[in-house]
Design a protein around this motif. Structure first.
Motif, PDB file in Angstrom:
ATOM      1  N   ALA A 124       0.810  -1.240   0.064  1.00  0.00           N
ATOM      2  CA  ALA A 124       0.029   0.136  -0.228  1.00  0.00           C
ATOM      3  C   ALA A 124       0.757   1.307  -0.023  1.00  0.00           C
ATOM      4  O   ALA A 124       0.402   2.181   0.718  1.00  0.00           O
ATOM      5  CB  ALA A 124      -1.049  -0.081   1.373  1.00  0.00           C
ATOM      6  N   ASN A 125       1.934   1.240  -0.720  1.00  0.00           N
ATOM      7  CA  ASN A 125       2.975   2.329  -1.116  1.00  0.00           C
ATOM      8  C   ASN A 125       2.049   3.709  -1.375  1.00  0.00           C
ATOM      9  O   ASN A 125       1.517   3.612  -2.566  1.00  0.00           O
ATOM     10  CB  ASN A 125       4.148   1.976  -1.849  1.00  0.00           C
ATOM     11  CG  ASN A 125       4.989   3.096  -1.924  1.00  0.00           C
ATOM     12  OD1 ASN A 125       4.564   4.445  -2.541  1.00  0.00           O
ATOM     13  ND2 ASN A 125       6.112   2.818  -1.784  1.00  0.00           N
ATOM     14  N   PRO A 126       1.840   4.862  -0.329  1.00  0.00           N
ATOM     15  CA  PRO A 126       1.071   5.836  -0.817  1.00  0.00           C
ATOM     16  C   PRO A 126       1.373   6.467  -2.280  1.00  0.00           C
ATOM     17  O   PRO A 126       0.445   6.785  -3.098  1.00  0.00           O
ATOM     18  CB  PRO A 126       1.372   6.614   0.257  1.00  0.00           C
ATOM     19  CG  PRO A 126       1.989   6.307   1.373  1.00  0.00           C
ATOM     20  CD  PRO A 126       2.703   4.890   0.671  1.00  0.00           C
ATOM     21  N   ARG A 127       2.567   6.567  -2.693  1.00  0.00           N
ATOM     22  CA  ARG A 127       2.874   7.216  -3.842  1.00  0.00           C
ATOM     23  C   ARG A 127       2.581   6.463  -5.003  1.00  0.00           C
ATOM     24  O   ARG A 127       2.081   6.963  -6.002  1.00  0.00           O
ATOM     25  CB  ARG A 127       4.472   7.566  -3.868  1.00  0.00           C
ATOM     26  CG  ARG A 127       4.735   8.283  -5.042  1.00  0.00           C
ATOM     27  CD  ARG A 127       6.193   8.760  -4.950  1.00  0.00           C
ATOM     28  NE  ARG A 127       6.879   8.955  -6.119  1.00  0.00           N
ATOM     29  CZ  ARG A 127       8.123   9.121  -6.386  1.00  0.00           C
ATOM     30  NH1 ARG A 127       8.901   8.996  -5.700  1.00  0.00           N
ATOM     31  NH2 ARG A 127       8.467   9.417  -7.831  1.00  0.00           N
ATOM     32  N   ALA A 162      -1.444   6.233  -5.106  1.00  0.00           N
ATOM     33  CA  ALA A 162      -1.987   7.457  -5.617  1.00  0.00           C
ATOM     34  C   ALA A 162      -1.758   7.580  -7.324  1.00  0.00           C
ATOM     35  O   ALA A 162      -2.747   7.956  -8.135  1.00  0.00           O
ATOM     36  CB  ALA A 162      -1.132   8.793  -5.113  1.00  0.00           C
ATOM     37  N   ALA A 163      -0.463   7.270  -7.781  1.00  0.00           N
ATOM     38  CA  ALA A 163      -0.341   7.323  -9.292  1.00  0.00           C
ATOM     39  C   ALA A 163      -1.428   6.457 -10.026  1.00  0.00           C
ATOM     40  O   ALA A 163      -1.770   6.657 -11.223  1.00  0.00           O
ATOM     41  CB  ALA A 163       1.232   6.800  -9.585  1.00  0.00           C
ATOM     42  N   ILE A 164      -1.406   5.108  -9.346  1.00  0.00           N
ATOM     43  CA  ILE A 164      -2.554   4.159  -9.928  1.00  0.00           C
ATOM     44  C   ILE A 164      -3.930   4.663 -10.063  1.00  0.00           C
ATOM     45  O   ILE A 164      -4.619   4.581 -10.926  1.00  0.00           O
ATOM     46  CB  ILE A 164      -2.192   2.898  -9.166  1.00  0.00           C
ATOM     47  CG1 ILE A 164      -0.981   2.277  -9.396  1.00  0.00           C
ATOM     48  CG2 ILE A 164      -3.433   1.819  -9.696  1.00  0.00           C
ATOM     49  CD1 ILE A 164      -0.860   0.697  -8.588  1.00  0.00           C
ATOM     50  N   THR A 165      -4.097   5.442  -8.857  1.00  0.00           N
ATOM     51  CA  THR A 165      -5.786   5.623  -8.818  1.00  0.00           C
ATOM     52  C   THR A 165      -5.702   6.796  -9.741  1.00  0.00           C
ATOM     53  O   THR A 165      -6.749   7.015 -10.527  1.00  0.00           O
ATOM     54  CB  THR A 165      -5.761   6.192  -7.236  1.00  0.00           C
ATOM     55  OG1 THR A 165      -5.376   5.365  -6.286  1.00  0.00           O
ATOM     56  CG2 THR A 165      -7.249   6.728  -6.999  1.00  0.00           C
ATOM     57  N   GLU A 166      -4.907   7.638  -9.912  1.00  0.00           N
ATOM     58  CA  GLU A 166      -5.080   8.863 -10.929  1.00  0.00           C
ATOM     59  C   GLU A 166      -5.137   8.151 -12.419  1.00  0.00           C
ATOM     60  O   GLU A 166      -6.046   8.537 -13.222  1.00  0.00           O
ATOM     61  CB  GLU A 166      -3.965   9.829 -10.818  1.00  0.00           C
ATOM     62  CG  GLU A 166      -4.047  11.152 -11.538  1.00  0.00           C
ATOM     63  CD  GLU A 166      -2.641  11.781 -11.554  1.00  0.00           C
ATOM     64  OE1 GLU A 166      -1.830  11.694 -10.818  1.00  0.00           O
ATOM     65  OE2 GLU A 166      -2.551  12.595 -12.577  1.00  0.00           O
ATOM     66  N   GLN A 167      -4.397   7.384 -12.753  1.00  0.00           N
ATOM     67  CA  GLN A 167      -4.384   6.677 -14.209  1.00  0.00           C
ATOM     68  C   GLN A 167      -5.524   5.769 -14.056  1.00  0.00           C
ATOM     69  O   GLN A 167      -6.237   5.974 -15.439  1.00  0.00           O
ATOM     70  CB  GLN A 167      -2.919   5.790 -14.061  1.00  0.00           C
ATOM     71  CG  GLN A 167      -2.930   5.243 -15.517  1.00  0.00           C
ATOM     72  CD  GLN A 167      -2.783   6.215 -16.691  1.00  0.00           C
ATOM     73  OE1 GLN A 167      -2.024   7.119 -16.357  1.00  0.00           O
ATOM     74  NE2 GLN A 167      -3.688   6.074 -17.572  1.00  0.00           N
ATOM     75  N   LEU A 168      -6.007   5.181 -13.290  1.00  0.00           N
ATOM     76  CA  LEU A 168      -7.230   4.434 -13.297  1.00  0.00           C
ATOM     77  C   LEU A 168      -8.561   5.195 -13.491  1.00  0.00           C
ATOM     78  O   LEU A 168      -9.199   5.186 -14.592  1.00  0.00           O
ATOM     79  CB  LEU A 168      -7.774   3.705 -12.007  1.00  0.00           C
ATOM     80  CG  LEU A 168      -7.092   2.483 -11.755  1.00  0.00           C
ATOM     81  CD1 LEU A 168      -7.464   1.665 -10.389  1.00  0.00           C
ATOM     82  CD2 LEU A 168      -7.189   1.397 -12.875  1.00  0.00           C
TER      83      LEU A 168
END
Ligand SMILES: Cc1ncc(COP(=O)(O)O)c(C=O)c1O
Length: 267
Positions: free
Chosen positions: A62-65, A68-74
């Motif tokens: 659960a690495n925050p960075r 966050a990048a995966i969530t933004e891309q999704l």
């Protein structure tokens, strides 16, 4: 432990590389969340993930960075086929990987897991020789090696537990001695074991080079084979031998790449 989830699990799942009967007395641990090096089970008990979830988890759970990048891309584009299409993230990633890779490795080809990556490497090597008008169908691999569970990857592996049952289905590879430092004779150095292994490889290349596409190796550490390390001199001698006999090297860095042996790549 929440027995319900264990019972539901055993009713519906087959776990990988597992004799399911063992779970009758030793049930799987039900994990609820992870953070960094820690996993937490459904009762709140914490476990240090000392095998980095089979050595794939380089940056912690659960690495925050990364999340966050995966969530933004999704939110923008979750997937598109790479046949006939492209996109900014894959081009940028490929440019950055190519810049990091050793000279001459200027292109990326993506696979869904380690075994698929090995299959692709075997096929690319075969295809290279085919494009040159040569039909080469053999691969050389090391004793005690592990390259994955798919049939091509199993064929170039040498861990009986995983391979034996499927032997009738597999490509006929050629197995050469490993430079494993544990195999030192009394008074022998790690580098000498490596030289001994290279001498055996050279004999094999002498006989078979024209039918061999590539030598596949786990640089520096045979991980699934029991964390068996070898002297790095093996890799420079291997490079030299493969250049002289005109066969490829496939460096399977699935377990050792991206910093896991101290440098970005193990070779
Ligand atoms: C050196 C090596 N190659 C290939 C694989 C296969 O990777 P995957 O399990 O992602 O298919 C592994 C897995 O442990 C490995 O250690």
């Amino acid at each position: 432990m929440d027995l319900d989830i264990i019972q539901r699990d055993l009713r519906t799942l087959w776990h990988p590389c597992t004799q399911m009967r063992d779970h009758a007395d030793d049930p799987p641990i039900a994990i609820r969340r992870g953070s960094g090096v820690w996993l937490e089970d459904v009762d709140g008990k914490r476990y240090l993930d000392a095998i980095s979830s089979w050595w794939v988890n380089l940056f912690g759970h659960a690495n925050p960075r990364i999340n966050a990048a995966i969530t933004e891309q999704l939110g923008q584009l979750e997937h598109v086929i790479l046949a006939g299409f492209t996109h900014e993230p894959v081009v940028t990633l490929s440019e950055r990987l190519s810049a990091l890779a050793p000279a001459g490795l200027g292109h990326c080809f993506y696979a869904s897991d380690g075994s698929s990556a090995v299959e692709i490497a075997l096929k690319m090597s075969f295809h290279f020789w085919r494009n040159k008008g040569e039909t080469r169908t053999r691969f050389i691999s090391l004793a005690n090696s592990y390259h994955g569970e798919t049939l091509g990857a199993l064929a170039v592996g040498d861990v009986a537990l995983y391979k034996e049952t499927y032997e009738p289905l597999l490509l006929r590879n050629i197995t050469v001695p490993s430079p494993d430092a544990y195999l030192r004779e009394p008074g022998e150095s790690e580098a000498e074991v490596a030289r001994r292994a290279i001498a055996a490889l050279e004999q094999t290349l002498e006989r078979h080079a024209r039918e061999v596409c590539a030598v596949i190796v786990e640089p520096l550490v045979q991980c699934a084979g029991g964390m068996r390390m070898h002297d790095p001199v093996y890799l420079s001698l291997l490079r030299d031998a493969c250049d002289r006999y005109h066969v490829h090297i496939i460096a399977d860095e699935i377990a050792v790449g991206f910093g896991r042996t101290g440098t970005l790549f193990a070779c």
